[in-house]
Design an enzyme around this catalytic site. Structure first.
Site, PDB file in Angstrom:
ATOM      1  N   ILE A  32      46.802 -66.799  61.751  1.00 29.00           N
ATOM      2  CA  ILE A  32      48.323 -67.452  61.181  1.00 29.00           C
ATOM      3  C   ILE A  32      49.274 -67.307  61.027  1.00 29.00           C
ATOM      4  O   ILE A  32      50.625 -68.236  60.927  1.00 29.00           O
ATOM      5  CB  ILE A  32      48.404 -68.632  59.711  1.00 29.00           C
ATOM      6  N   GLN A  95      41.297 -55.222  52.659  1.00 24.41           N
ATOM      7  CA  GLN A  95      41.241 -56.742  53.331  1.00 24.41           C
ATOM      8  C   GLN A  95      41.002 -57.875  52.384  1.00 24.41           C
ATOM      9  O   GLN A  95      42.166 -57.401  50.884  1.00 24.41           O
ATOM     10  CB  GLN A  95      39.361 -56.922  53.640  1.00 24.41           C
ATOM     11  N   HIS A 101      36.254 -60.521  60.094  1.00 23.45           N
ATOM     12  CA  HIS A 101      36.541 -60.579  61.230  1.00 23.45           C
ATOM     13  C   HIS A 101      37.432 -59.215  61.517  1.00 23.45           C
ATOM     14  O   HIS A 101      37.678 -58.128  61.134  1.00 23.45           O
ATOM     15  CB  HIS A 101      37.742 -61.437  60.546  1.00 23.45           C
ATOM     16  N   LEU A 102      37.189 -59.598  62.940  1.00 22.30           N
ATOM     17  CA  LEU A 102      38.001 -58.677  63.670  1.00 22.30           C
ATOM     18  C   LEU A 102      39.426 -59.000  64.514  1.00 22.30           C
ATOM     19  O   LEU A 102      39.790 -60.152  64.498  1.00 22.30           O
ATOM     20  CB  LEU A 102      37.010 -58.621  65.099  1.00 22.30           C
ATOM     21  N   HIS A 103      40.281 -58.371  63.706  1.00 21.93           N
ATOM     22  CA  HIS A 103      41.842 -58.359  64.303  1.00 21.93           C
ATOM     23  C   HIS A 103      41.614 -58.198  66.272  1.00 21.93           C
ATOM     24  O   HIS A 103      41.162 -56.860  66.087  1.00 21.93           O
ATOM     25  CB  HIS A 103      42.512 -58.093  64.029  1.00 21.93           C
TER      26      HIS A 103
HETATM   27  P1  AMP Z   1      42.972 -59.068  57.045  1.00 17.20           P
HETATM   28  O1  AMP Z   1      43.822 -58.615  55.747  1.00 17.20           O
HETATM   29  O2  AMP Z   1      42.001 -57.907  57.585  1.00 17.20           O
HETATM   30  O3  AMP Z   1      41.780 -59.760  55.393  1.00 17.20           O
HETATM   31  O4  AMP Z   1      43.389 -60.295  57.416  1.00 17.20           O
HETATM   32  C1  AMP Z   1      43.366 -61.764  57.589  1.00 17.20           C
HETATM   33  C2  AMP Z   1      43.553 -62.418  57.912  1.00 17.20           C
HETATM   34  O5  AMP Z   1      43.485 -63.597  57.962  1.00 17.20           O
HETATM   35  C3  AMP Z   1      45.755 -61.908  58.146  1.00 17.20           C
HETATM   36  O6  AMP Z   1      46.237 -61.842  59.291  1.00 17.20           O
HETATM   37  C4  AMP Z   1      46.200 -63.598  57.869  1.00 17.20           C
HETATM   38  O7  AMP Z   1      47.101 -64.172  58.028  1.00 17.20           O
HETATM   39  C5  AMP Z   1      45.462 -64.888  58.371  1.00 17.20           C
HETATM   40  N1  AMP Z   1      45.078 -65.544  57.696  1.00 17.20           N
HETATM   41  C6  AMP Z   1      44.722 -66.146  56.411  1.00 17.20           C
HETATM   42  N2  AMP Z   1      44.679 -67.769  56.288  1.00 17.20           N
HETATM   43  C7  AMP Z   1      45.094 -67.845  57.768  1.00 17.20           C
HETATM   44  C8  AMP Z   1      44.549 -69.354  58.234  1.00 17.20           C
HETATM   45  N3  AMP Z   1      44.439 -70.835  57.575  1.00 17.20           N
HETATM   46  N4  AMP Z   1      44.202 -69.579  59.380  1.00 17.20           N
HETATM   47  C9  AMP Z   1      44.229 -68.512  60.001  1.00 17.20           C
HETATM   48  N5  AMP Z   1      44.319 -66.968  60.037  1.00 17.20           N
HETATM   49  C10 AMP Z   1      44.352 -67.628  58.397  1.00 17.20           C
END
Ligand code: AMP
Ligand code: ZN
Length: 115
Positions: A32, A95, A101-103
């Site tokens: 997002i 995190q 989750h894998l980016h």
């Molecule tokens: P992390 O910091 O590795 O835990 O990554 C979490 C990721 O989730 C971040 O890049 C956010 O932008 C993404 N994120 C949070 N909420 C949503 C959502 N509703 N839809 C898509 N991505 C999201």
């Protein structure tokens, strides 16, 4: 499904997402708040808090996640120029959502090391 888990709710369709890929084991959707022109998250349907929560029984699942990420990267046109996988883990890892989750990041040159 874990209570109050954002990504479990996305998998369940309770929170909308921009789906990129889905099968019986994994789900991929666009981040997002993209940090690169292409920024996709691929997650296991099974709720694992982070990668350290995985155990031997998740071996095939983690392999599947990585191979499907490769397919997604290829389908997104990232294969030739390259791309980056990131799994942030815990507080120091940055995190923020506690469902593994894998980016998948690509579409521009990515600096190293991370900040
Ligand atoms: P992390 O910091 O590795 O835990 O990554 C979490 C990721 O989730 C971040 O890049 C956010 O932008 C993404 N994120 C949070 N909420 C949503 C959502 N509703 N839809 C898509 N991505 C999201
Ligand atoms: Zn979850």
């Amino acid at each position: 499904m874990a209570e109050d888990c954002l990504f479990c709710k996305i998998i369940a369709g309770e929170i909308p997402s921009n789906k990129v890929y889905s099968d019986d084991q994994v789900y991929a959707f666009r981040d997002i708040n993209p940090a690169a022109p292409t920024h996709i998250l691929i997650i296991p349907r099974k709720h694992l808090t982070d990668v350290s929560a995985a155990s031997g029984e998740d071996q095939a699942l983690l392999g599947h996640l990585l191979l499907k990420a490769n397919e997604v990267a290829r389908a997104e046109g990232l294969a030739d120029a390259g791309y980056r996988y990131v799994i942030n883990t815990g507080k120091d890892g940055g995190q923020t959502v506690f469902h593994l989750h894998l980016h998948i990041l690509g579409g521009r040159h990515l600096d190293w090391p991370p900040g």
